[in-house]
Design a protein around this motif. Structure first.
Motif, PDB file in Angstrom:
ATOM      1  N   THR A  92       4.330  -6.484  12.520  1.00  0.00           N
ATOM      2  CA  THR A  92       3.387  -5.695  11.817  1.00  0.00           C
ATOM      3  C   THR A  92       2.452  -6.645  10.846  1.00  0.00           C
ATOM      4  O   THR A  92       1.825  -6.144  10.343  1.00  0.00           O
ATOM      5  N   LEU A  93       2.406  -7.996  11.385  1.00  0.00           N
ATOM      6  CA  LEU A  93       1.768  -8.769  10.481  1.00  0.00           C
ATOM      7  C   LEU A  93       0.296  -8.447  10.291  1.00  0.00           C
ATOM      8  O   LEU A  93      -0.342  -8.541   9.448  1.00  0.00           O
ATOM      9  N   PHE A  94      -0.355  -8.202  11.598  1.00  0.00           N
ATOM     10  CA  PHE A  94      -1.740  -8.029  11.412  1.00  0.00           C
ATOM     11  C   PHE A  94      -2.188  -6.767  11.074  1.00  0.00           C
ATOM     12  O   PHE A  94      -3.247  -6.574  10.295  1.00  0.00           O
ATOM     13  N   ILE A  95      -1.446  -5.732  11.120  1.00  0.00           N
ATOM     14  CA  ILE A  95      -1.534  -4.324  10.519  1.00  0.00           C
ATOM     15  C   ILE A  95      -1.497  -4.238   9.205  1.00  0.00           C
ATOM     16  O   ILE A  95      -2.283  -4.060   8.224  1.00  0.00           O
ATOM     17  N   ASP A  96      -0.203  -5.246   8.678  1.00  0.00           N
ATOM     18  CA  ASP A  96      -0.200  -5.089   7.178  1.00  0.00           C
ATOM     19  C   ASP A  96      -1.376  -5.955   6.419  1.00  0.00           C
ATOM     20  O   ASP A  96      -1.640  -5.742   5.349  1.00  0.00           O
ATOM     21  N   ASN A  97      -2.017  -6.776   7.149  1.00  0.00           N
ATOM     22  CA  ASN A  97      -2.930  -7.884   6.617  1.00  0.00           C
ATOM     23  C   ASN A  97      -4.243  -7.451   6.999  1.00  0.00           C
ATOM     24  O   ASN A  97      -5.258  -8.225   7.012  1.00  0.00           O
ATOM     25  N   ILE A 101      -7.913  -9.459   6.843  1.00  0.00           N
ATOM     26  CA  ILE A 101      -8.451  -9.803   8.004  1.00  0.00           C
ATOM     27  C   ILE A 101      -9.933  -9.601   8.098  1.00  0.00           C
ATOM     28  O   ILE A 101     -10.806 -10.243   8.889  1.00  0.00           O
ATOM     29  N   LYS A 102     -10.246  -8.358   7.697  1.00  0.00           N
ATOM     30  CA  LYS A 102     -11.626  -7.851   7.625  1.00  0.00           C
ATOM     31  C   LYS A 102     -12.467  -8.376   6.878  1.00  0.00           C
ATOM     32  O   LYS A 102     -13.592  -8.485   6.930  1.00  0.00           O
ATOM     33  N   LYS A 103     -11.884  -8.816   5.558  1.00  0.00           N
ATOM     34  CA  LYS A 103     -12.588  -9.325   4.461  1.00  0.00           C
ATOM     35  C   LYS A 103     -12.888 -10.818   4.164  1.00  0.00           C
ATOM     36  O   LYS A 103     -13.955 -11.308   3.641  1.00  0.00           O
ATOM     37  N   MET A 104     -12.155 -11.397   4.924  1.00  0.00           N
ATOM     38  CA  MET A 104     -11.963 -12.834   4.734  1.00  0.00           C
ATOM     39  C   MET A 104     -12.064 -13.725   5.974  1.00  0.00           C
ATOM     40  O   MET A 104     -11.785 -13.162   7.110  1.00  0.00           O
ATOM     41  N   ARG A 105     -12.877 -14.881   6.113  1.00  0.00           N
ATOM     42  CA  ARG A 105     -12.813 -15.610   7.124  1.00  0.00           C
ATOM     43  C   ARG A 105     -12.223 -16.769   7.262  1.00  0.00           C
ATOM     44  O   ARG A 105     -12.217 -17.546   6.353  1.00  0.00           O
ATOM     45  N   PHE A 106     -11.217 -16.642   8.094  1.00  0.00           N
ATOM     46  CA  PHE A 106     -10.212 -17.808   8.136  1.00  0.00           C
ATOM     47  C   PHE A 106      -9.448 -17.709   9.409  1.00  0.00           C
ATOM     48  O   PHE A 106      -9.412 -16.650  10.129  1.00  0.00           O
ATOM     49  N   PRO A 107      -8.849 -18.681  10.074  1.00  0.00           N
ATOM     50  CA  PRO A 107      -8.086 -18.819  11.408  1.00  0.00           C
ATOM     51  C   PRO A 107      -7.054 -17.673  11.554  1.00  0.00           C
ATOM     52  O   PRO A 107      -6.165 -17.934  10.476  1.00  0.00           O
ATOM     53  N   ARG A 108      -6.874 -16.558  12.148  1.00  0.00           N
ATOM     54  CA  ARG A 108      -6.317 -15.531  12.079  1.00  0.00           C
ATOM     55  C   ARG A 108      -4.649 -15.898  12.284  1.00  0.00           C
ATOM     56  O   ARG A 108      -3.570 -15.470  12.067  1.00  0.00           O
ATOM     57  N   ILE A 109      -4.619 -17.209  13.266  1.00  0.00           N
ATOM     58  CA  ILE A 109      -3.183 -17.707  13.635  1.00  0.00           C
ATOM     59  C   ILE A 109      -2.530 -18.313  12.396  1.00  0.00           C
ATOM     60  O   ILE A 109      -1.514 -18.618  12.362  1.00  0.00           O
ATOM     61  N   ALA A 110      -3.325 -18.525  11.258  1.00  0.00           N
ATOM     62  CA  ALA A 110      -2.686 -18.681   9.927  1.00  0.00           C
ATOM     63  C   ALA A 110      -1.586 -17.816   9.775  1.00  0.00           C
ATOM     64  O   ALA A 110      -0.655 -18.285   8.860  1.00  0.00           O
ATOM     65  N   LEU A 111      -1.636 -16.709   9.918  1.00  0.00           N
ATOM     66  CA  LEU A 111      -1.006 -15.598   9.478  1.00  0.00           C
ATOM     67  C   LEU A 111       0.457 -15.751   9.792  1.00  0.00           C
ATOM     68  O   LEU A 111       1.628 -15.566   9.068  1.00  0.00           O
ATOM     69  N   PRO A 112       0.633 -15.830  11.022  1.00  0.00           N
ATOM     70  CA  PRO A 112       2.050 -16.063  11.927  1.00  0.00           C
ATOM     71  C   PRO A 112       2.598 -17.106  11.454  1.00  0.00           C
ATOM     72  O   PRO A 112       3.939 -17.557  11.203  1.00  0.00           O
ATOM     73  N   LEU A 113       1.828 -18.335  11.107  1.00  0.00           N
ATOM     74  CA  LEU A 113       2.305 -19.629  10.618  1.00  0.00           C
ATOM     75  C   LEU A 113       3.017 -19.614   9.230  1.00  0.00           C
ATOM     76  O   LEU A 113       3.961 -20.049   8.725  1.00  0.00           O
ATOM     77  N   ILE A 114       2.394 -18.777   8.291  1.00  0.00           N
ATOM     78  CA  ILE A 114       2.876 -18.365   7.104  1.00  0.00           C
ATOM     79  C   ILE A 114       4.097 -17.735   7.087  1.00  0.00           C
ATOM     80  O   ILE A 114       5.155 -18.326   6.503  1.00  0.00           O
ATOM     81  N   VAL A 115       4.418 -16.920   7.926  1.00  0.00           N
ATOM     82  CA  VAL A 115       5.628 -16.182   8.174  1.00  0.00           C
ATOM     83  C   VAL A 115       6.775 -16.987   8.794  1.00  0.00           C
ATOM     84  O   VAL A 115       7.739 -16.980   8.103  1.00  0.00           O
ATOM     85  N   LEU A 251      -2.579 -17.176  23.882  1.00  0.00           N
ATOM     86  CA  LEU A 251      -3.681 -16.719  24.761  1.00  0.00           C
ATOM     87  C   LEU A 251      -3.954 -15.217  24.704  1.00  0.00           C
ATOM     88  O   LEU A 251      -5.305 -14.887  24.540  1.00  0.00           O
ATOM     89  N   LEU A 252      -2.968 -14.320  24.543  1.00  0.00           N
ATOM     90  CA  LEU A 252      -3.318 -13.038  24.101  1.00  0.00           C
ATOM     91  C   LEU A 252      -3.956 -12.734  22.895  1.00  0.00           C
ATOM     92  O   LEU A 252      -4.839 -12.039  22.687  1.00  0.00           O
ATOM     93  N   PHE A 253      -3.420 -13.702  21.878  1.00  0.00           N
ATOM     94  CA  PHE A 253      -4.077 -13.458  20.637  1.00  0.00           C
ATOM     95  C   PHE A 253      -5.623 -13.730  20.520  1.00  0.00           C
ATOM     96  O   PHE A 253      -6.345 -13.249  20.003  1.00  0.00           O
ATOM     97  N   ARG A 254      -5.775 -14.985  21.208  1.00  0.00           N
ATOM     98  CA  ARG A 254      -7.188 -15.582  21.319  1.00  0.00           C
ATOM     99  C   ARG A 254      -7.976 -14.567  22.135  1.00  0.00           C
ATOM    100  O   ARG A 254      -9.248 -14.324  21.447  1.00  0.00           O
ATOM    101  N   LYS A 255      -7.756 -13.868  23.206  1.00  0.00           N
ATOM    102  CA  LYS A 255      -8.460 -13.026  23.773  1.00  0.00           C
ATOM    103  C   LYS A 255      -8.599 -11.785  22.988  1.00  0.00           C
ATOM    104  O   LYS A 255      -9.743 -10.983  23.148  1.00  0.00           O
ATOM    105  N   ALA A 256      -7.524 -11.263  22.506  1.00  0.00           N
ATOM    106  CA  ALA A 256      -7.511 -10.144  21.739  1.00  0.00           C
ATOM    107  C   ALA A 256      -8.447  -9.986  20.225  1.00  0.00           C
ATOM    108  O   ALA A 256      -8.685  -9.221  19.631  1.00  0.00           O
ATOM    109  N   SER A 257      -8.523 -11.193  19.895  1.00  0.00           N
ATOM    110  CA  SER A 257      -8.993 -11.394  18.277  1.00  0.00           C
ATOM    111  C   SER A 257     -10.231 -10.695  18.080  1.00  0.00           C
ATOM    112  O   SER A 257     -10.057 -10.015  16.920  1.00  0.00           O
ATOM    113  N   PRO A 258     -11.193 -10.666  18.955  1.00  0.00           N
ATOM    114  CA  PRO A 258     -12.656 -10.017  18.590  1.00  0.00           C
ATOM    115  C   PRO A 258     -12.274  -8.425  18.330  1.00  0.00           C
ATOM    116  O   PRO A 258     -12.842  -7.719  17.466  1.00  0.00           O
TER     117      PRO A 258
END
Length: 264
Positions: A92-97, A101-115, A251-258
């Motif tokens: 639920t990481l991307f949904i919870d954040n 994700i919408k307001k800040m520019r940063f590499p989204r992959i940082a979120l699972p690494l924080i977890v 790969l899935l994350f990179r393709k789906a990020s946009p």
């Protein structure tokens, strides 16, 4: 893939600060924060031990300690708590954040690494607490305890691989989160954590080879309960699976990020 790695390195301080803030928020206004962190899994071990020790303790060969079953449970729960925390939080990481994700520019992959960073630290604290319990029960380990560090990494990689794939899918198909919650309940009981392997009928034991968590749990039990090094032959396929899942997840994350930002 290199772009993800570069972005992660560039935002390493953001990741470190986020892990620190996660702990600060968790323990805010709590004088016994670290105690509560380990109290829940240890309390669960105690409950199972009190209820089932008389029934299952005799099924643990090679352990003469009267608290053998509690020791066995602790080893299994150490794996499960890490795997469960990382998988469910990443799910639920991307949904919870979504707002972040919408307001800040940063590499989204940082979120699972924080977890992952937070989960490993939590598990490390629990591991130290369990070693203290083992010492109080007269069950001291030796140099084989060093195997816990690579085993923790393997558990985290497996959970992150599953979690990253399912977390991306959960953004677009919210039923995924509900389904995985149910699957995890069955997964727990289909893994020899509460019960020893010998209790499983021989004709069904071959099914455990399809459970990727079983070799890891068995390795933890060998290390912490029996003082033995893990069987690497059973862990190499799991390591390859974890790496494969992680690559697919990235790969899935990179393709789906946009599309993720719009879906959120």
């Amino acid at each position: 893939m290199l772009g993800l790695l570069h972005g992660t390195w560039s935002y390493r301080q953001f990741i470190i600060d986020s892990i620190r803030n996660d702990f600060a928020n968790r323990f805010a206004r709590s004088r016994w924060g670290f105690v509560w962190m380990v109290a829940q899994p240890l309390a669960m071990v105690l409950v199972y031990a009190l209820i089932l020790s008389e029934i299952l303790a005799a099924r643990l060969p090679g352990i003469e300690n009267q608290y053998a079953y509690a020791i066995y449970l602790s080893a299994g729960f150490l794996v499960w708590t890490l795997f469960f925390e990382l998988l469910t939080r990443t799910l639920t990481l991307f949904i919870d954040n979504a707002n972040l994700i919408k307001k800040m520019r940063f590499p989204r992959i940082a979120l699972p690494l924080i977890v992952v960073g937070t989960g490993i630290i939590n598990n490390g604290i629990l591991f130290v607490a369990i070693l203290g319990v083992f010492a109080a029960l007269g069950h001291l380990g030796g140099s084989e305890l060093l195997w816990i560090f690579p085993m923790t990494l393997l558990t985290a990689l497996l959970a992150l691989g599953f979690g990253l794939i399912l977390g991306v899918l959960n953004v677009f198909i919210r039923d995924v989160g509900q389904f995985v919650t149910i699957v995890l309940q069955f997964w727990f009981w289909l893994t020899p954590i509460v019960y020893p392997l010998v209790i499983v009928p021989e004709e069904y034991r071959y099914l455990l080879q399809y459970n990727p968590l079983f070799p890891i749990v068995n390795a933890y039990q060998n290390i912490l309960v029996y003082g033995q090094s893990p069987d690497l032959a059973t862990l190499i396929p799991i390591a390859l699976l974890a790496i494969g899942l992680l690559v697919v997840g990235l790969l899935l994350f990179r393709k789906a990020s946009p599309e993720m930002t719009d879906a959120l």
